[in-house]
Design a protein around this motif. Sequence first.
Motif, PDB file in Angstrom:
ATOM      1  N   SER A 163       0.869  -1.180   0.000  1.00  0.00           N
ATOM      2  CA  SER A 163       0.000   0.000   0.000  1.00  0.00           C
ATOM      3  C   SER A 163       0.904   1.226   0.000  1.00  0.00           C
ATOM      4  O   SER A 163       2.075   1.163   0.398  1.00  0.00           O
ATOM      5  N   ALA A 164       0.336   2.324  -0.457  1.00  0.00           N
ATOM      6  CA  ALA A 164       1.126   3.548  -0.548  1.00  0.00           C
ATOM      7  C   ALA A 164       1.507   4.030   0.852  1.00  0.00           C
ATOM      8  O   ALA A 164       0.701   3.968   1.783  1.00  0.00           O
ATOM      9  N   LEU A 165       2.753   4.509   0.983  1.00  0.00           N
ATOM     10  CA  LEU A 165       3.184   5.093   2.253  1.00  0.00           C
ATOM     11  C   LEU A 165       2.532   6.450   2.462  1.00  0.00           C
ATOM     12  O   LEU A 165       2.252   6.866   3.586  1.00  0.00           O
ATOM     13  N   ALA A 166       2.336   7.140   1.346  1.00  0.00           N
ATOM     14  CA  ALA A 166       1.740   8.480   1.404  1.00  0.00           C
ATOM     15  C   ALA A 166       1.145   8.785   0.039  1.00  0.00           C
ATOM     16  O   ALA A 166       1.509   8.167  -0.966  1.00  0.00           O
ATOM     17  N   ALA A 167       0.238   9.732   0.033  1.00  0.00           N
ATOM     18  CA  ALA A 167      -0.371  10.142  -1.235  1.00  0.00           C
ATOM     19  C   ALA A 167      -0.525  11.650  -1.225  1.00  0.00           C
ATOM     20  O   ALA A 167      -0.814  12.262  -0.198  1.00  0.00           O
ATOM     21  N   SER A 168      -0.270  12.213  -2.409  1.00  0.00           N
ATOM     22  CA  SER A 168      -0.480  13.645  -2.562  1.00  0.00           C
ATOM     23  C   SER A 168      -1.134  13.841  -3.929  1.00  0.00           C
ATOM     24  O   SER A 168      -0.474  13.723  -4.965  1.00  0.00           O
ATOM     25  N   GLY A 169      -2.432  14.039  -3.903  1.00  0.00           N
ATOM     26  CA  GLY A 169      -3.167  14.115  -5.161  1.00  0.00           C
ATOM     27  C   GLY A 169      -3.083  12.785  -5.883  1.00  0.00           C
ATOM     28  O   GLY A 169      -3.406  11.730  -5.331  1.00  0.00           O
TER      29      GLY A 169
ATOM     30  N   SER B  81       3.316   7.312  -3.021  1.00  0.00           N
ATOM     31  CA  SER B  81       4.702   7.050  -2.643  1.00  0.00           C
ATOM     32  C   SER B  81       4.831   5.635  -2.068  1.00  0.00           C
ATOM     33  O   SER B  81       4.011   5.213  -1.241  1.00  0.00           O
ATOM     34  N   TYR B  82       5.847   4.912  -2.528  1.00  0.00           N
ATOM     35  CA  TYR B  82       6.108   3.547  -2.050  1.00  0.00           C
ATOM     36  C   TYR B  82       7.575   3.414  -1.678  1.00  0.00           C
ATOM     37  O   TYR B  82       8.441   4.082  -2.272  1.00  0.00           O
ATOM     38  N   ALA B  83       7.832   2.513  -0.741  1.00  0.00           N
ATOM     39  CA  ALA B  83       9.236   2.209  -0.437  1.00  0.00           C
ATOM     40  C   ALA B  83       9.868   1.582  -1.673  1.00  0.00           C
ATOM     41  O   ALA B  83       9.242   0.745  -2.340  1.00  0.00           O
ATOM     42  N   LEU B  84      11.088   1.987  -1.976  1.00  0.00           N
ATOM     43  CA  LEU B  84      11.802   1.412  -3.110  1.00  0.00           C
ATOM     44  C   LEU B  84      11.983  -0.086  -2.872  1.00  0.00           C
ATOM     45  O   LEU B  84      12.545  -0.483  -1.846  1.00  0.00           O
ATOM     46  N   PRO B  85      11.479  -0.930  -3.770  1.00  0.00           N
ATOM     47  CA  PRO B  85      11.647  -2.389  -3.563  1.00  0.00           C
ATOM     48  C   PRO B  85      13.126  -2.740  -3.447  1.00  0.00           C
ATOM     49  O   PRO B  85      13.944  -2.298  -4.257  1.00  0.00           O
ATOM     50  N   SER B  86      13.458  -3.517  -2.434  1.00  0.00           N
ATOM     51  CA  SER B  86      14.867  -3.802  -2.163  1.00  0.00           C
ATOM     52  C   SER B  86      15.395  -5.018  -2.914  1.00  0.00           C
ATOM     53  O   SER B  86      16.597  -5.274  -2.893  1.00  0.00           O
ATOM     54  N   ALA B  87      14.511  -5.760  -3.552  1.00  0.00           N
ATOM     55  CA  ALA B  87      14.934  -6.956  -4.291  1.00  0.00           C
ATOM     56  C   ALA B  87      13.948  -7.223  -5.412  1.00  0.00           C
ATOM     57  O   ALA B  87      12.851  -6.653  -5.436  1.00  0.00           O
ATOM     58  N   ASP B  88      14.346  -8.088  -6.322  1.00  0.00           N
ATOM     59  CA  ASP B  88      13.448  -8.439  -7.417  1.00  0.00           C
ATOM     60  C   ASP B  88      12.128  -8.974  -6.856  1.00  0.00           C
ATOM     61  O   ASP B  88      12.114  -9.760  -5.906  1.00  0.00           O
ATOM     62  N   GLY B  89      11.052  -8.565  -7.473  1.00  0.00           N
ATOM     63  CA  GLY B  89       9.743  -9.030  -7.033  1.00  0.00           C
ATOM     64  C   GLY B  89       8.648  -8.139  -7.570  1.00  0.00           C
ATOM     65  O   GLY B  89       8.911  -7.127  -8.237  1.00  0.00           O
ATOM     66  N   VAL B  90       7.418  -8.545  -7.276  1.00  0.00           N
ATOM     67  CA  VAL B  90       6.235  -7.817  -7.730  1.00  0.00           C
ATOM     68  C   VAL B  90       5.406  -7.448  -6.509  1.00  0.00           C
ATOM     69  O   VAL B  90       5.212  -8.267  -5.615  1.00  0.00           O
ATOM     70  N   GLN B  91       4.949  -6.190  -6.484  1.00  0.00           N
ATOM     71  CA  GLN B  91       4.084  -5.724  -5.411  1.00  0.00           C
ATOM     72  C   GLN B  91       2.819  -5.177  -6.034  1.00  0.00           C
ATOM     73  O   GLN B  91       2.882  -4.471  -7.045  1.00  0.00           O
ATOM     74  N   ILE B  92       1.693  -5.473  -5.414  1.00  0.00           N
ATOM     75  CA  ILE B  92       0.415  -4.985  -5.935  1.00  0.00           C
ATOM     76  C   ILE B  92      -0.278  -4.156  -4.862  1.00  0.00           C
ATOM     77  O   ILE B  92      -0.464  -4.613  -3.728  1.00  0.00           O
ATOM     78  N   ASP B  93      -0.626  -2.944  -5.245  1.00  0.00           N
ATOM     79  CA  ASP B  93      -1.420  -2.053  -4.402  1.00  0.00           C
ATOM     80  C   ASP B  93      -2.833  -2.062  -4.980  1.00  0.00           C
ATOM     81  O   ASP B  93      -3.124  -1.367  -5.954  1.00  0.00           O
TER      82      ASP B  93
ATOM     83  N   ASN C 138      12.311   6.376  -1.585  1.00  0.00           N
ATOM     84  CA  ASN C 138      11.002   5.946  -2.098  1.00  0.00           C
ATOM     85  C   ASN C 138      10.905   6.135  -3.606  1.00  0.00           C
ATOM     86  O   ASN C 138      11.712   6.833  -4.225  1.00  0.00           O
ATOM     87  N   VAL C 139       9.866   5.520  -4.163  1.00  0.00           N
ATOM     88  CA  VAL C 139       9.488   5.824  -5.541  1.00  0.00           C
ATOM     89  C   VAL C 139       8.120   6.495  -5.488  1.00  0.00           C
ATOM     90  O   VAL C 139       7.276   6.155  -4.654  1.00  0.00           O
ATOM     91  N   VAL C 140       7.947   7.475  -6.366  1.00  0.00           N
ATOM     92  CA  VAL C 140       6.662   8.181  -6.433  1.00  0.00           C
ATOM     93  C   VAL C 140       6.044   7.875  -7.792  1.00  0.00           C
ATOM     94  O   VAL C 140       6.680   8.044  -8.841  1.00  0.00           O
ATOM     95  N   VAL C 141       4.819   7.409  -7.740  1.00  0.00           N
ATOM     96  CA  VAL C 141       4.095   6.989  -8.940  1.00  0.00           C
ATOM     97  C   VAL C 141       2.935   7.955  -9.146  1.00  0.00           C
ATOM     98  O   VAL C 141       2.153   8.201  -8.224  1.00  0.00           O
ATOM     99  N   ASP C 142       2.840   8.494 -10.361  1.00  0.00           N
ATOM    100  CA  ASP C 142       1.730   9.392 -10.672  1.00  0.00           C
ATOM    101  C   ASP C 142       0.686   8.604 -11.449  1.00  0.00           C
ATOM    102  O   ASP C 142       0.876   8.281 -12.624  1.00  0.00           O
ATOM    103  N   VAL C 143      -0.423   8.270 -10.776  1.00  0.00           N
ATOM    104  CA  VAL C 143      -1.446   7.431 -11.404  1.00  0.00           C
ATOM    105  C   VAL C 143      -2.290   8.214 -12.417  1.00  0.00           C
ATOM    106  O   VAL C 143      -3.165   7.649 -13.054  1.00  0.00           O
TER     107      VAL C 143
END
Length: 177
Positions: A57-63, A67-79, A151-156
């Motif tokens: 889940s997002a750590l934070a949202a602005s509009g 924002s998500y924690a930068l994945p530390s290893a190969d893998g897939v995360q679903i929010d 973190n990584v910030v994703v603009d949906v």
Amino acid sequence: MRDPASAPAANANPCSACANSGRRDFLLDALRAGAIALAAIGFSPADASAMPLRLTSALAASGTEKSYALPSADGVQIDKENEVILSRVGRQVYAFALACPHQNTALRWEGGDHRFQCPKHKSTYRPDGSFIEGRATRSMDRYAIRLVGPNVVVDVDAIVQEDLDKARWLQAFVSVP
Ligand code: FES
């Protein structure tokens, strides 16, 4: 009183086979203990070569920015809440729309096959979202993504479709420093 004939000679060499057996038992015990510890955290041998999946889940949202924690290893995360997929492959991190680009069905990660698959018409995609086969006519839709500190910030709201802007689609990822 001990029979001198049955007592070991004072200068007899220790049994080398017994020493090897002791070392072997120790290593087997250590391997068993390690396997039990990995099983306790849900790790299976198949995960060693697969990219594991986890919900996030997002750590934070602005509009429209999440924002998500930068994945530390190969893998897939679903929010699921924000319908965002994060995928780390080597040093690259991608953000995708959860919806299949064909008819918007939620995509699934098939870890054993190392690919995304649409449950509706079976289109399949690589971990970087590129199209493999199926009814879809383009790769998975990517979101604009950028690194901000840890973190990584994703603009949906900034979705990038491969068929509309291939150059931008190819650049829509971040490299892990
Ligand atoms: S909805 Fe995904 S392939 Fe048709």
